[in-house]
Design a protein around this motif. Sequence first.
Motif, PDB file in Angstrom:
ATOM      1  N   THR A   1      54.571  40.588  47.518  1.00 45.83           N
ATOM      2  CA  THR A   1      54.591  41.073  46.134  1.00 45.83           C
ATOM      3  C   THR A   1      53.279  40.741  45.433  1.00 45.83           C
ATOM      4  O   THR A   1      52.710  41.570  44.711  1.00 45.83           O
ATOM      5  N   PHE A   2      52.789  39.527  45.666  1.00 49.04           N
ATOM      6  CA  PHE A   2      51.489  39.143  45.093  1.00 49.04           C
ATOM      7  C   PHE A   2      50.378  40.051  45.611  1.00 49.04           C
ATOM      8  O   PHE A   2      49.556  40.557  44.832  1.00 49.04           O
ATOM      9  N   LEU A   3      50.351  40.276  46.917  1.00 47.69           N
ATOM     10  CA  LEU A   3      49.301  41.106  47.516  1.00 47.69           C
ATOM     11  C   LEU A   3      49.323  42.520  46.941  1.00 47.69           C
ATOM     12  O   LEU A   3      48.275  43.082  46.618  1.00 47.69           O
ATOM     13  N   ARG A   4      50.518  43.079  46.794  1.00 48.07           N
ATOM     14  CA  ARG A   4      50.635  44.427  46.225  1.00 48.07           C
ATOM     15  C   ARG A   4      50.171  44.451  44.765  1.00 48.07           C
ATOM     16  O   ARG A   4      49.580  45.445  44.315  1.00 48.07           O
ATOM     17  N   THR A   5      50.440  43.376  44.047  1.00 46.51           N
ATOM     18  CA  THR A   5      50.004  43.284  42.648  1.00 46.51           C
ATOM     19  C   THR A   5      48.483  43.310  42.561  1.00 46.51           C
ATOM     20  O   THR A   5      47.904  44.044  41.745  1.00 46.51           O
ATOM     21  N   VAL A   6      47.818  42.533  43.414  1.00 45.73           N
ATOM     22  CA  VAL A   6      46.352  42.506  43.410  1.00 45.73           C
ATOM     23  C   VAL A   6      45.789  43.869  43.789  1.00 45.73           C
ATOM     24  O   VAL A   6      44.855  44.373  43.158  1.00 45.73           O
ATOM     25  N   ILE A   7      46.361  44.482  44.823  1.00 43.32           N
ATOM     26  CA  ILE A   7      45.900  45.800  45.262  1.00 43.32           C
ATOM     27  C   ILE A   7      45.989  46.810  44.118  1.00 43.32           C
ATOM     28  O   ILE A   7      45.058  47.581  43.880  1.00 43.32           O
ATOM     29  N   ARG A   8      47.107  46.778  43.404  1.00 41.53           N
ATOM     30  CA  ARG A   8      47.303  47.703  42.280  1.00 41.53           C
ATOM     31  C   ARG A   8      46.331  47.400  41.130  1.00 41.53           C
ATOM     32  O   ARG A   8      45.678  48.295  40.589  1.00 41.53           O
ATOM     33  N   GLU A   9      46.210  46.129  40.775  1.00 44.05           N
ATOM     34  CA  GLU A   9      45.358  45.730  39.648  1.00 44.05           C
ATOM     35  C   GLU A   9      43.877  46.010  39.917  1.00 44.05           C
ATOM     36  O   GLU A   9      43.118  46.327  38.994  1.00 44.05           O
ATOM     37  N   LEU A  10      43.451  45.868  41.177  1.00 38.24           N
ATOM     38  CA  LEU A  10      42.042  46.046  41.526  1.00 38.24           C
ATOM     39  C   LEU A  10      41.726  47.465  41.992  1.00 38.24           C
ATOM     40  O   LEU A  10      40.561  47.813  42.166  1.00 38.24           O
TER      41      LEU A  10
END
Length: 207
Positions: free
Chosen positions: A106-115
């Motif tokens: 979930t964290f990794l997907r959040t970073v991918i989306r935010e960046l």
Amino acid sequence: MNTSKDFAKQVNVSRETLERLEKYAALLRKWNPAINLVAKSTLDDLWSRHMLDSAQIFSLAPEDTTSWVDLGSGGGFPALVVSAMALESNPDLQMTLVESDQRKSTFLRTVIRELGLNAKVIAKRIENVSDVQAQVISARALASLGQLFDWSEAYRLPESIAIFPKGATVEKEIKEALASWGFVTEKFTSKTDSQATILKIGEIHRV
């Protein structure tokens, strides 16, 4: 070296890429107390211990790489740093992160989306993924070399290379792996730890 400015002095990245990495660092610090993405003791040295350490892995990959899989991605090193740097220098690069821990995924997907990264997360155990292959395979602080060869077998193409950072036991791991595997390896001294070695490995096959 413990700031983004220090990082930028050592790695040639654009202001936009640096801003993405700064956003990643901020998200990591925010999430880390809850799900332990990296050891708390390494946060003060985040830009050297994790960011620069990951950036040097990207520099070892072929410039025309379009597919990269990172095994056991954890907090996203090196995969998210590689993906952020590739947006500018190699926008065709598709990064796949394999991480079985649902909260970390979930964290990794959040970073991918935010960046806005060209990356995706597969939230499965490494050995349960059968339909992903890539030109470059990486894994950081995950397992012994022989185990990494075994886990990465399903992900390899004939021309694939593996880039694995290793610590002080690297020669022992190479010797043990040679009992079951044939491979050609180049060794690079880590820029962040004189006791560490990055292995760039090709022609991996069982013997």
